[in-house]
Design a protein around this motif. Sequence first.
Motif, mmCIF file in Angstrom:
data_model
loop_
_atom_site.group_PDB
_atom_site.id
_atom_site.type_symbol
_atom_site.label_atom_id
_atom_site.label_comp_id
_atom_site.label_asym_id
_atom_site.label_seq_id
_atom_site.Cartn_x
_atom_site.Cartn_y
_atom_site.Cartn_z
ATOM 1 N N UNK A 170 2.537 -15.051 17.976
ATOM 2 C CA UNK A 170 1.480 -14.878 16.985
ATOM 3 C C UNK A 170 0.635 -13.650 17.320
ATOM 4 N N UNK A 171 0.379 -13.431 18.599
ATOM 5 C CA UNK A 171 -0.355 -12.234 19.008
ATOM 6 C C UNK A 171 0.401 -10.965 18.617
ATOM 7 N N UNK A 172 1.721 -10.968 18.813
ATOM 8 C CA UNK A 172 2.520 -9.789 18.459
ATOM 9 C C UNK A 172 2.441 -9.513 16.966
ATOM 10 N N UNK A 173 2.601 -10.563 16.161
ATOM 11 C CA UNK A 173 2.579 -10.384 14.707
ATOM 12 C C UNK A 173 1.196 -9.938 14.247
ATOM 13 N N UNK A 174 0.161 -10.557 14.822
ATOM 14 C CA UNK A 174 -1.214 -10.164 14.465
ATOM 15 C C UNK A 174 -1.449 -8.684 14.761
ATOM 16 N N UNK A 175 -1.022 -8.244 15.926
ATOM 17 C CA UNK A 175 -1.218 -6.846 16.299
ATOM 18 C C UNK A 175 -0.445 -5.899 15.383
ATOM 19 N N UNK A 176 0.759 -6.305 15.019
ATOM 20 C CA UNK A 176 1.541 -5.485 14.083
ATOM 21 C C UNK A 176 0.843 -5.373 12.736
ATOM 22 N N UNK A 178 -2.396 -5.752 12.139
ATOM 23 C CA UNK A 178 -3.611 -4.947 12.288
ATOM 24 C C UNK A 178 -3.271 -3.453 12.309
ATOM 25 N N UNK A 179 -2.205 -3.125 13.016
ATOM 26 C CA UNK A 179 -1.792 -1.729 13.072
ATOM 27 C C UNK A 179 -1.388 -1.238 11.685
ATOM 28 N N UNK A 180 -0.661 -2.077 10.939
ATOM 29 C CA UNK A 180 -0.222 -1.692 9.595
ATOM 30 C C UNK A 180 -1.402 -1.520 8.644
ATOM 31 N N UNK A 181 -2.496 -2.250 8.886
ATOM 32 C CA UNK A 181 -3.636 -2.181 7.978
ATOM 33 C C UNK A 181 -4.293 -0.808 7.973
ATOM 34 N N UNK A 186 1.977 1.642 4.861
ATOM 35 C CA UNK A 186 2.058 0.181 4.791
ATOM 36 C C UNK A 186 1.162 -0.358 3.682
ATOM 37 N N UNK A 187 -0.010 0.232 3.513
ATOM 38 C CA UNK A 187 -0.901 -0.187 2.425
ATOM 39 C C UNK A 187 -0.214 0.033 1.082
ATOM 40 N N UNK A 188 0.405 1.198 0.903
ATOM 41 C CA UNK A 188 1.091 1.503 -0.354
ATOM 42 C C UNK A 188 2.218 0.515 -0.623
ATOM 43 N N UNK A 189 2.985 0.200 0.415
ATOM 44 C CA UNK A 189 4.091 -0.762 0.257
ATOM 45 C C UNK A 189 3.573 -2.118 -0.200
ATOM 46 N N UNK A 190 2.518 -2.609 0.445
ATOM 47 C CA UNK A 190 2.010 -3.936 0.103
ATOM 48 C C UNK A 190 1.374 -3.958 -1.279
ATOM 49 N N UNK A 191 0.614 -2.918 -1.622
ATOM 50 C CA UNK A 191 -0.045 -2.885 -2.932
ATOM 51 C C UNK A 191 0.992 -2.747 -4.042
ATOM 52 N N UNK A 192 1.994 -1.886 -3.843
ATOM 53 C CA UNK A 192 3.024 -1.720 -4.867
ATOM 54 C C UNK A 192 3.794 -3.022 -5.059
ATOM 55 N N UNK A 193 4.073 -3.719 -3.977
ATOM 56 C CA UNK A 193 4.772 -5.005 -4.080
ATOM 57 C C UNK A 193 3.959 -6.000 -4.896
#
Length: 505
Positions: A170-176, A178-181, A186-193
């Motif tokens: 969970x720590x690894x995923x959380x850090x990933x 946070x880094x993507x944020x 990554x923002x463009x990918x999530x918003x477009x999706x």
Amino acid sequence: MRATVVEEPIVRGAEPAVVIDDRGDIPSTPSQIDRSIEPGFGPAPSLSAPAVWTAKLANGVPVTGIEDRETPLVQFELRLTGGLLLEGPERIGSASLLAEIMTEGTANRTPEELEQAIDALGASISVTSGRESFVIRGSSLNRSFPESMALAEEILLEPRFDPEEFELARDRVRNQLRQASSSPTAIARDVMTRLLYGDHILGSNAAGTVEGVEVLGLDDARAYYERALTPARAVVHVAGAVTADEVAVALEGIGARWSGGAPELPTDPAAQASSPGLYFVDVPNATQSVLQVGYLALAETDPDFWPAQVANFRLGGGGFASDLTQILREGKGYTYGVGSGFRGTKLRGPFLISSSVRSNVTYESLEIIRDLLDSYGPEFDEEDLAATKSFLLKTNAGAFETLGNKLGILADMSAYGFPADYLLRRESVVREMTVERIRELAGEHLDRDRFIWLVVGDARTQLDRLSELGIGEPVLLDRSAVPASASDVSARRNSPGQQGLDDVR
């Protein structure tokens, strides 16, 4: 100590001066070959599809394979329909966390013992979860394939569910996350999706959100395992130096021990969630703008999917041979890379044009994409068709080359019901393609009036001018794809530093 980072100012249209040194005449190395004449291309290779064998385990799981003795290696995968697709909206990220911990030991082995057992065989085994699938993959020497498959069976049927390993995962995923944020890409990918799929489960990030992952527990991973990891929606693919009979013996345990019903799949996304138009997400002071342009298009099983992909080759699917690259990168120097393509599965997927450009040429880049989409079909000619056919037919020579290629063929056959020679049938589509058909496909599937135009960049310097593109007034969104209020827009446009903006534009 804080690092000093020097960033160039965002000045509209500013281009560095290009200075070419005059080096005079440089003598050529003597040669018997006239290097001023480009060698002609040879004929397109003739291919034959590999032989595919099929079988079924005692619990009904289909198995397909390709025997290949070129190297003493075997690659295999157990693929389940699932991943994000089978998650509940309040528990997104459960599948991703489960995949993170499944190779961290088994019921009878610690993580160290499992890793040592895999290494002792010279094998590798991994577990991944994606948007529409959950996959256990492995590779090994053919002589250790039975033992490697036994370890994969142990990982599948005897999970450890170690609380300590879950917290680390969970720590690894959380850090990933946070880094993507902080990543505009990554923002463009999530918003477009989200713009494409809306509230459908596929509108979410498969890894979840930082806030969502915070509340997920080991019980959520266990619940997903019990509900989604069943043989009812599973297939096994094997490629390499192993016979069908040897695979059957190695899979006997999975066939006998694994049971469970079929989890219900969500309905297909009925339509694109958001209206065509121009959308903007603000990343203050960004020196690049991320562009995502497209719409919810075709499933890979649609009869037009492959012809449309062929039609897209010259636009943006051909790397340096594509018009987008030749203009935006080679001609203008606005970007390091740009491409386009259709990305369907059994469900409808997007057509996307994607790039990151210098912030001060955001408008110019979108203008080029707009004009290219308008002219692409009408101006497509015989020279474009010849380049398309030459590239697609000749690069297909490697389509059956590696074990990974062969697993990909088996996966497509299982997922979409394609025949073993479907790549050769696609060659026929390419050979029979005409300029008129390309123009027809471009008019139907590359119509920019259907598109969402998303920009993630610096709103203060880039937002206002985009209304001049003629693709609609830009809608300012937050990073969850929710429209910002009018007061937010006004505040951004009148924020400190806005004065004198016309001077830098």
